[in-house]
Write a protein that holds these residues in place. Structure first.
Motif, PDB file in Angstrom:
ATOM      1  N   THR A   1       0.643  -1.390   0.155  1.00 45.80           N
ATOM      2  CA  THR A   1       0.024   0.001   0.284  1.00 45.80           C
ATOM      3  C   THR A   1       0.994   1.008  -0.117  1.00 45.80           C
ATOM      4  O   THR A   1       2.260   1.049   0.547  1.00 45.80           O
ATOM      5  CB  THR A   1      -0.805   0.185   1.094  1.00 45.80           C
ATOM      6  OG1 THR A   1       0.325   0.650   2.558  1.00 45.80           O
ATOM      7  CG2 THR A   1      -1.522  -1.523   1.308  1.00 45.80           C
ATOM      8  N   PHE A   2       0.226   2.245  -0.217  1.00 44.36           N
ATOM      9  CA  PHE A   2       1.204   3.671   0.476  1.00 44.36           C
ATOM     10  C   PHE A   2       0.633   3.871   1.414  1.00 44.36           C
ATOM     11  O   PHE A   2       0.025   4.153   2.268  1.00 44.36           O
ATOM     12  CB  PHE A   2      -0.174   4.904  -0.786  1.00 44.36           C
ATOM     13  CG  PHE A   2       0.394   4.611  -2.343  1.00 44.36           C
ATOM     14  CD1 PHE A   2       1.517   4.779  -3.258  1.00 44.36           C
ATOM     15  CD2 PHE A   2      -0.352   4.436  -2.929  1.00 44.36           C
ATOM     16  CE1 PHE A   2       1.655   4.585  -4.609  1.00 44.36           C
ATOM     17  CE2 PHE A   2      -0.799   4.125  -4.353  1.00 44.36           C
ATOM     18  CZ  PHE A   2       0.472   4.048  -4.941  1.00 44.36           C
ATOM     19  N   PHE A   3       2.208   3.607   2.118  1.00 42.71           N
ATOM     20  CA  PHE A   3       2.048   3.531   3.293  1.00 42.71           C
ATOM     21  C   PHE A   3       2.158   5.011   4.282  1.00 42.71           C
ATOM     22  O   PHE A   3       3.911   4.878   3.776  1.00 42.71           O
ATOM     23  CB  PHE A   3       2.901   2.520   4.413  1.00 42.71           C
ATOM     24  CG  PHE A   3       2.235   2.395   5.488  1.00 42.71           C
ATOM     25  CD1 PHE A   3       1.018   1.326   6.480  1.00 42.71           C
ATOM     26  CD2 PHE A   3       3.617   2.371   6.370  1.00 42.71           C
ATOM     27  CE1 PHE A   3       1.173   1.607   7.635  1.00 42.71           C
ATOM     28  CE2 PHE A   3       3.562   1.999   7.666  1.00 42.71           C
ATOM     29  CZ  PHE A   3       2.488   1.787   8.161  1.00 42.71           C
ATOM     30  N   TYR A   4       1.922   5.666   4.991  1.00 43.10           N
ATOM     31  CA  TYR A   4       2.003   6.498   6.123  1.00 43.10           C
ATOM     32  C   TYR A   4       2.376   6.422   7.769  1.00 43.10           C
ATOM     33  O   TYR A   4       1.781   6.597   7.352  1.00 43.10           O
ATOM     34  CB  TYR A   4       1.927   8.033   5.513  1.00 43.10           C
ATOM     35  CG  TYR A   4       1.839   8.164   3.733  1.00 43.10           C
ATOM     36  CD1 TYR A   4       3.316   8.353   3.084  1.00 43.10           C
ATOM     37  CD2 TYR A   4       1.213   7.659   3.123  1.00 43.10           C
ATOM     38  CE1 TYR A   4       2.677   8.820   1.599  1.00 43.10           C
ATOM     39  CE2 TYR A   4       0.548   7.996   1.804  1.00 43.10           C
ATOM     40  CZ  TYR A   4       2.003   8.199   1.053  1.00 43.10           C
ATOM     41  OH  TYR A   4       1.920   8.431  -0.343  1.00 43.10           O
ATOM     42  N   LEU A   5       3.267   6.567   7.910  1.00 43.68           N
ATOM     43  CA  LEU A   5       3.889   6.607   9.276  1.00 43.68           C
ATOM     44  C   LEU A   5       4.454   8.274  10.180  1.00 43.68           C
ATOM     45  O   LEU A   5       4.776   8.670   9.127  1.00 43.68           O
ATOM     46  CB  LEU A   5       4.956   5.987   9.733  1.00 43.68           C
ATOM     47  CG  LEU A   5       5.030   5.744  11.303  1.00 43.68           C
ATOM     48  CD1 LEU A   5       6.309   4.029  11.597  1.00 43.68           C
ATOM     49  CD2 LEU A   5       5.950   6.609  12.330  1.00 43.68           C
ATOM     50  N   PHE A   6       2.693   9.019  10.591  1.00 45.38           N
ATOM     51  CA  PHE A   6       2.733  10.119  11.318  1.00 45.38           C
ATOM     52  C   PHE A   6       3.912  10.115  12.469  1.00 45.38           C
ATOM     53  O   PHE A   6       3.521   9.527  13.350  1.00 45.38           O
ATOM     54  CB  PHE A   6       1.595  10.516  10.961  1.00 45.38           C
ATOM     55  CG  PHE A   6       1.462  10.239  10.164  1.00 45.38           C
ATOM     56  CD1 PHE A   6       1.561  11.722   9.270  1.00 45.38           C
ATOM     57  CD2 PHE A   6       0.912   9.850   9.100  1.00 45.38           C
ATOM     58  CE1 PHE A   6       1.252  11.880   7.383  1.00 45.38           C
ATOM     59  CE2 PHE A   6       0.545   9.913   7.986  1.00 45.38           C
ATOM     60  CZ  PHE A   6       0.248  10.765   7.437  1.00 45.38           C
ATOM     61  N   GLU A   7       4.603  10.489  12.945  1.00 47.14           N
ATOM     62  CA  GLU A   7       5.360  11.716  14.021  1.00 47.14           C
ATOM     63  C   GLU A   7       5.558  12.782  14.296  1.00 47.14           C
ATOM     64  O   GLU A   7       5.746  13.300  13.615  1.00 47.14           O
ATOM     65  CB  GLU A   7       6.545  10.257  14.917  1.00 47.14           C
ATOM     66  CG  GLU A   7       7.389  10.330  13.709  1.00 47.14           C
ATOM     67  CD  GLU A   7       9.134  11.550  14.386  1.00 47.14           C
ATOM     68  OE1 GLU A   7       8.424  12.448  15.170  1.00 47.14           O
ATOM     69  OE2 GLU A   7       9.346  11.809  13.131  1.00 47.14           O
ATOM     70  N   THR A   8       5.620  13.232  16.141  1.00 47.19           N
ATOM     71  CA  THR A   8       5.899  14.568  15.955  1.00 47.19           C
ATOM     72  C   THR A   8       6.794  14.360  17.578  1.00 47.19           C
ATOM     73  O   THR A   8       6.601  13.142  18.581  1.00 47.19           O
ATOM     74  CB  THR A   8       4.724  15.145  16.180  1.00 47.19           C
ATOM     75  OG1 THR A   8       4.614  16.857  16.448  1.00 47.19           O
ATOM     76  CG2 THR A   8       3.768  14.754  17.839  1.00 47.19           C
ATOM     77  N   LYS A   9       7.462  14.958  17.515  1.00 46.12           N
ATOM     78  CA  LYS A   9       8.857  15.168  18.702  1.00 46.12           C
ATOM     79  C   LYS A   9       9.034  13.573  19.286  1.00 46.12           C
ATOM     80  O   LYS A   9       9.506  13.730  20.474  1.00 46.12           O
ATOM     81  CB  LYS A   9       7.943  15.745  19.463  1.00 46.12           C
ATOM     82  CG  LYS A   9       7.599  17.569  19.374  1.00 46.12           C
ATOM     83  CD  LYS A   9       7.010  17.967  20.564  1.00 46.12           C
ATOM     84  CE  LYS A   9       6.419  19.623  19.344  1.00 46.12           C
ATOM     85  NZ  LYS A   9       4.936  19.909  20.695  1.00 46.12           N
ATOM     86  N   GLY A  10       8.728  13.082  18.488  1.00 43.17           N
ATOM     87  CA  GLY A  10       9.802  11.637  18.326  1.00 43.17           C
ATOM     88  C   GLY A  10       7.927  10.694  18.874  1.00 43.17           C
ATOM     89  O   GLY A  10       8.685   9.287  19.528  1.00 43.17           O
ATOM     90  N   LYS A  11       7.574  11.404  19.125  1.00 42.96           N
ATOM     91  CA  LYS A  11       6.054  10.047  19.688  1.00 42.96           C
ATOM     92  C   LYS A  11       5.163   9.997  18.378  1.00 42.96           C
ATOM     93  O   LYS A  11       4.729  10.241  17.734  1.00 42.96           O
ATOM     94  CB  LYS A  11       5.346  11.339  20.983  1.00 42.96           C
ATOM     95  CG  LYS A  11       4.085  10.204  21.531  1.00 42.96           C
ATOM     96  CD  LYS A  11       3.650  10.887  22.823  1.00 42.96           C
ATOM     97  CE  LYS A  11       1.976  10.405  22.651  1.00 42.96           C
ATOM     98  NZ  LYS A  11       1.251  10.314  23.947  1.00 42.96           N
ATOM     99  N   LEU A  12       5.211   8.419  18.425  1.00 42.17           N
ATOM    100  CA  LEU A  12       4.379   7.640  17.421  1.00 42.17           C
ATOM    101  C   LEU A  12       2.501   8.174  17.643  1.00 42.17           C
ATOM    102  O   LEU A  12       2.156   8.663  18.704  1.00 42.17           O
ATOM    103  CB  LEU A  12       4.078   6.211  17.082  1.00 42.17           C
ATOM    104  CG  LEU A  12       3.415   5.723  16.582  1.00 42.17           C
ATOM    105  CD1 LEU A  12       3.885   6.050  14.971  1.00 42.17           C
ATOM    106  CD2 LEU A  12       3.394   4.472  16.649  1.00 42.17           C
ATOM    107  N   ILE A  13       2.319   9.182  16.180  1.00 40.82           N
ATOM    108  CA  ILE A  13       0.898   9.718  16.481  1.00 40.82           C
ATOM    109  C   ILE A  13       0.038   8.448  15.840  1.00 40.82           C
ATOM    110  O   ILE A  13      -0.771   8.024  15.990  1.00 40.82           O
ATOM    111  CB  ILE A  13       0.874  10.753  15.199  1.00 40.82           C
ATOM    112  CG1 ILE A  13       1.046  11.813  15.735  1.00 40.82           C
ATOM    113  CG2 ILE A  13      -0.608  10.987  14.988  1.00 40.82           C
ATOM    114  CD1 ILE A  13       1.565  12.631  14.225  1.00 40.82           C
ATOM    115  N   GLY A  14       0.651   7.660  14.794  1.00 38.96           N
ATOM    116  CA  GLY A  14      -0.347   6.285  14.005  1.00 38.96           C
ATOM    117  C   GLY A  14       0.172   6.194  12.020  1.00 38.96           C
ATOM    118  O   GLY A  14       1.054   7.093  12.144  1.00 38.96           O
TER     119      GLY A  14
END
Length: 130
Positions: free
Chosen positions: A43-56
């Motif tokens: 799939t076109f897979f995108y991982l999101f994080e902010t300040k070293g913390k996984l969002i999803g």
């Protein structure tokens, strides 16, 4: 600032195991029977994080009916980030994008991101940007 990682990037590895555990913990709720490895590869897979913390993560795929769909999952208490991530990712595709909301929170996220209800649990987003 939200960072986006795809499976081929080095930064993805830092969050891969945590993301996999999160996916497997909600897999039944998002009604996806595929393995984490499959969705990362096919799939076109995108991982999101902010300040070293996984969002999803959000992943886009073409369904059996030839339509572009998305699915996603996130850590708890990330609703505002989820909306921001979804809006960001929607700008990367052109045309109609479909999603199936499995619960009220996901339906609200879709609606707040510009989707409209198509029928039942199916929502659609009309994109004109590339």
């Amino acid at each position: 600032m939200i960072n986006v990682w795809i499976p081929k990037q080095k930064g993805f590895e830092k969050y891969k195991e945590e993301c996999k555990m999160l996916y497997e913990s909600v897999q039944d709720k998002i009604t996806d029977t595929n393995s984490f490895e499959f969705i990362c590869r096919k799939t076109f897979f995108y991982l999101f994080e902010t300040k070293g913390k996984l969002i999803g993560a959000i992943y886009y795929f073409v369904n059996d009916d030839g339509k572009l769909y998305l699915n996603g999952f996130a850590n708890r208490k990330m609703h505002n980030y989820c909306i921001e991530c979804l809006k960001m990712s929607l700008t990367w595709f052109k045309g109609r994008i479909y999603a199936e909301a499995q619960n009220r929170a996901s339906a609200l996220c879709l609606l707040r991101s510009g989707f409209r209800r198509d029928y039942g649990k199916i929502f659609v987003f009309e994109s004109n940007s590339c």
